[in-house]
Design a protein around this motif. Structure first.
Motif, PDB file in Angstrom:
ATOM      1  N   ASN A   1      -2.821 -61.978 -33.404  1.00  0.00           N
ATOM      2  CA  ASN A   1      -2.892 -62.109 -31.937  1.00  0.00           C
ATOM      3  C   ASN A   1      -4.338 -62.190 -31.461  1.00  0.00           C
ATOM      4  OD1 ASN A   1      -0.109 -61.999 -31.724  1.00  0.00           O
ATOM      5  ND2 ASN A   1      -0.053 -59.812 -31.298  1.00  0.00           N
ATOM      6  N   PHE A   2      -5.219 -61.453 -32.132  1.00  0.00           N
ATOM      7  CA  PHE A   2      -6.645 -61.476 -31.804  1.00  0.00           C
ATOM      8  C   PHE A   2      -7.228 -62.870 -32.019  1.00  0.00           C
ATOM      9  CE2 PHE A   2     -10.883 -61.247 -33.794  1.00  0.00           C
ATOM     10  CZ  PHE A   2     -11.636 -60.782 -32.728  1.00  0.00           C
ATOM     11  N   VAL A   3      -6.937 -63.456 -33.172  1.00  0.00           N
ATOM     12  CA  VAL A   3      -7.439 -64.795 -33.490  1.00  0.00           C
ATOM     13  C   VAL A   3      -6.857 -65.822 -32.519  1.00  0.00           C
ATOM     14  CG1 VAL A   3      -7.431 -66.640 -35.226  1.00  0.00           C
ATOM     15  CG2 VAL A   3      -7.870 -64.275 -35.913  1.00  0.00           C
ATOM     16  N   GLU A   4      -5.560 -65.740 -32.260  1.00  0.00           N
ATOM     17  CA  GLU A   4      -4.916 -66.703 -31.365  1.00  0.00           C
ATOM     18  C   GLU A   4      -5.440 -66.588 -29.936  1.00  0.00           C
ATOM     19  OE1 GLU A   4      -0.766 -65.978 -31.817  1.00  0.00           O
ATOM     20  OE2 GLU A   4      -0.598 -67.150 -33.684  1.00  0.00           O
ATOM     21  N   ALA A   5      -5.721 -65.358 -29.495  1.00  0.00           N
ATOM     22  CA  ALA A   5      -6.238 -65.160 -28.134  1.00  0.00           C
ATOM     23  C   ALA A   5      -7.642 -65.739 -28.005  1.00  0.00           C
ATOM     24  CB  ALA A   5      -6.237 -63.672 -27.778  1.00  0.00           C
ATOM     25  N   TYR A   6      -8.464 -65.569 -29.052  1.00  0.00           N
ATOM     26  CA  TYR A   6      -9.816 -66.144 -29.013  1.00  0.00           C
ATOM     27  C   TYR A   6      -9.742 -67.671 -29.004  1.00  0.00           C
ATOM     28  CZ  TYR A   6     -14.546 -67.506 -30.230  1.00  0.00           C
ATOM     29  OH  TYR A   6     -15.783 -68.100 -30.227  1.00  0.00           O
ATOM     30  N   ASN A   7      -8.904 -68.224 -29.868  1.00  0.00           N
ATOM     31  CA  ASN A   7      -8.772 -69.687 -29.912  1.00  0.00           C
ATOM     32  C   ASN A   7      -8.199 -70.227 -28.610  1.00  0.00           C
ATOM     33  OD1 ASN A   7      -9.825 -69.765 -32.485  1.00  0.00           O
ATOM     34  ND2 ASN A   7      -7.845 -69.851 -33.509  1.00  0.00           N
ATOM     35  N   GLY A   8      -7.304 -69.471 -27.990  1.00  0.00           N
ATOM     36  CA  GLY A   8      -6.786 -69.873 -26.684  1.00  0.00           C
ATOM     37  C   GLY A   8      -7.884 -69.885 -25.636  1.00  0.00           C
ATOM     38  N   LEU A   9      -8.784 -68.895 -25.702  1.00  0.00           N
ATOM     39  CA  LEU A   9      -9.925 -68.854 -24.788  1.00  0.00           C
ATOM     40  C   LEU A   9     -10.834 -70.057 -25.008  1.00  0.00           C
ATOM     41  CD1 LEU A   9     -11.899 -67.510 -22.788  1.00  0.00           C
ATOM     42  CD2 LEU A   9     -12.753 -66.129 -24.706  1.00  0.00           C
ATOM     43  N   LYS A  10     -11.093 -70.386 -26.279  1.00  0.00           N
ATOM     44  CA  LYS A  10     -11.940 -71.539 -26.584  1.00  0.00           C
ATOM     45  C   LYS A  10     -11.300 -72.843 -26.102  1.00  0.00           C
ATOM     46  CE  LYS A  10     -15.240 -71.883 -28.601  1.00  0.00           C
ATOM     47  NZ  LYS A  10     -16.642 -71.976 -28.139  1.00  0.00           N
ATOM     48  N   ASP A  11      -9.988 -72.965 -26.255  1.00  0.00           N
ATOM     49  CA  ASP A  11      -9.297 -74.163 -25.772  1.00  0.00           C
ATOM     50  C   ASP A  11      -9.409 -74.270 -24.251  1.00  0.00           C
ATOM     51  OD1 ASP A  11      -8.529 -75.050 -28.281  1.00  0.00           O
ATOM     52  OD2 ASP A  11      -6.579 -74.046 -28.223  1.00  0.00           O
ATOM     53  N   LYS A  12      -9.277 -73.146 -23.582  1.00  0.00           N
ATOM     54  CA  LYS A  12      -9.378 -73.166 -22.113  1.00  0.00           C
ATOM     55  C   LYS A  12     -10.786 -73.563 -21.690  1.00  0.00           C
ATOM     56  CE  LYS A  12      -6.860 -72.601 -19.548  1.00  0.00           C
ATOM     57  NZ  LYS A  12      -6.103 -73.637 -18.801  1.00  0.00           N
ATOM     58  N   ILE A  13     -11.802 -73.007 -22.350  1.00  0.00           N
ATOM     59  CA  ILE A  13     -13.180 -73.386 -22.032  1.00  0.00           C
ATOM     60  C   ILE A  13     -13.396 -74.866 -22.330  1.00  0.00           C
ATOM     61  CG2 ILE A  13     -15.585 -73.080 -22.744  1.00  0.00           C
ATOM     62  CD1 ILE A  13     -15.004 -70.112 -23.100  1.00  0.00           C
ATOM     63  N   GLY A  14     -12.802 -75.331 -23.453  1.00  0.00           N
ATOM     64  CA  GLY A  14     -12.917 -76.746 -23.790  1.00  0.00           C
ATOM     65  C   GLY A  14     -12.335 -77.640 -22.704  1.00  0.00           C
TER      66      GLY A  14
END
Length: 453
Positions: free
Chosen positions: A263-276
């Motif tokens: 969940n930690f990894v997925e939440a970070y990647n979700g944040l990066k996708d949103k910033i992208g």
């Protein structure tokens, strides 16, 4: 002054049309303000999305900042005789469990009566319930009570020790009592009345005594008054389901840790996708993300990059030690976290103590998860960069609303002045036209007189 609808009548000019053109030109002054308002509202929405993604990442990191996560145990049960649950006092181990007997409730039925809704007690009296452990319970029964009334009185009595129902055996109605609790000691044994009994218990045919459960754990005999057995295995509750054999394994709950890390990894990647998404730019269409080039986004990325790329004290000191690394995606144009599942599984299965130190540390802010939480809290706090950006955009938008209102008022004043001036112009031209017409008539008349002379 003439009304707008009459403008131009006196002069013959299209003054209303001219006013409309002037108004349209004046209202162009509002367009830049509206565009700036739209820009600020778009930014406020974009900052809200960034804040939400950061909060989700913070929540995922915070779950890893709980040392009890790495101490939790789970039970693995083989066979259908039992189910099991472990608490914080449980210790890892394996156990063979054999259920010989389930705990049951004692039951007792009375003699039958012809009708359940006809009075069967001649006077007020006491009903005494006797239990296998020697305890008793007295219940007051009113004169003229029916079988249904006696049932309801028993069920309304607190701590009666039994539940009462009525059974029709095909010929008569019988009062049936069932012990409230399982086990031999809690079993109903018989009952009696202190006066003339409306019926008696039929102990010879309808008494079924309650029984204790009997089981063995690794060959050790255990009895319990209930089918929920606590303490037979330290920190483990056994729920007996049926007679038979089962096995119980108490082991570290690796699944909970694995899910938290995932969940930690997925939440970070979700944040990066949103910033992208918010900072994207399409070279073909020229379409840009709402926060392209925004300084707040750069600050967020820089702060998180510093934390995730840093080290903590311990056997596992950086993310790559547990199988988590940054991987650049050329298609997306930014890096995301990637998990080496074998390496992570090895750390979870064989080194949870070091994993706990890495994420949770020995204080709230010592481990990686605590450092992340602190960084995000600083970004999202009332004085943080993200909250400051939101407040700035909201304040500017409020100022633009006020500016728009003032401009509307100014335009209305200008148009009012134009209407007044146009009205005066219309009247003046009308007078001039009248004067011209009068003079023409006079000259025509003079010409006529001179011609006759």
């Amino acid at each position: 002054m003439a009304s707008i609808s009459s403008l131009g009548i006196g002069s013959g000019l299209d003054l209303n049309g001219l006013l409309d053109q002037l108004k349209e030109a004046e209202e162009q002054k509002l367009v830049p303000i509206l565009e700036r308002q739209e820009t600020q509202q778009t930014k406020i929405s974009a900052y809200g999305q960034l804040k939400s993604a950061l909060s989700q990442f913070q929540t995922a990191a915070d779950a890893l900042n709980d040392s009890t996560l790495y101490e939790s145990l789970s039970t693995n049960v083989g066979g259908s005789a039992i189910t099991a649950a472990a608490d914080a006092e449980a210790q890892p181990g394996s156990y063979n469990v054999t259920v010989d007997t389930l705990a049951t409730r004692g039951t007792l039925a009375s003699e039958g009566v012809a009708a359940a809704d006809e009075g069967i007690t001649a006077a007020d009296q006491k009903l005494t319930l006797n239990f296998a452990d020697g305890s008793t319970q007295e219940i007051d029964i009113a004169s003229g009570s029916t079988l249904e009334g006696i049932r309801d009185t028993i069920n309304a009595t607190e701590d009666a020790g039994v539940n009462a129902t009525i059974i029709n055996d095909g010929t008569n109605f019988r009062l049936a009592l069932s012990s409230s609790e399982t086990g031999a000691d809690a079993s109903i044994a018989d009952f009696s009345f202190d006066g003339a009994a409306p019926f008696t218990s039929d102990t010879a045919n309808t008494l079924q005594s309650g029984t204790d459960s009997a089981l063995t754990v690794n060959g050790i005999d255990i009895t319990s008054s209930t089918n929920q057995v606590e303490g037979a295995i330290q920190g483990v509750t056994l729920n007996l389901q049926e007679e038979g054999d089962s096995t119980v394994s108490v082991e570290q709950d690796t699944r909970a840790v694995r899910e938290a890390v995932t969940n930690f990894v997925e939440a970070y990647n979700g944040l990066k996708d949103k910033i992208g998404d918010l900072t994207s730019f399409n070279f073909e269409t020229g379409e840009a993300g709402e926060l392209l080039g925004d300084g707040t986004v750069r600050t967020v990325e820089s702060r998180l990059r510093d934390v995730l790329g840093g080290a903590v004290e311990g056997e596992l000191s950086i993310l790559s030690d547990i199988g988590i690394s940054h991987k650049y995606d050329s298609g997306l144009g930014y890096s995301k976290l990637e998990v080496d599942q074998d390496k992570l599984d090895d750390a979870i299965a064989n080194n949870q103590g070091a994993l706990a130190t890495f994420f949770a540390g020995d204080s709230d802010e010592a481990g990686m998860a605590g450092q992340i939480n602190t960084a995000v809290e600083q970004l999202l706090g009332s004085n943080g960069r993200v909250e400051g950006a939101i407040s700035g955009a909201e304040n500017l938008n409020k100022s633009l609303v006020e500016q728009y209102t003032r401009m509307e008022q100014s335009i209305e004043q200008t148009m009012s002045r134009y209407r007044s001036q146009f009205g005066q112009l219309d009247g003046m031209i009308a007078q001039m036209n009248q004067t011209s017409s009068y003079l023409t008539q006079q000259f025509d008349a003079l010409d006529a007189q001179l011609g006759r002379g």
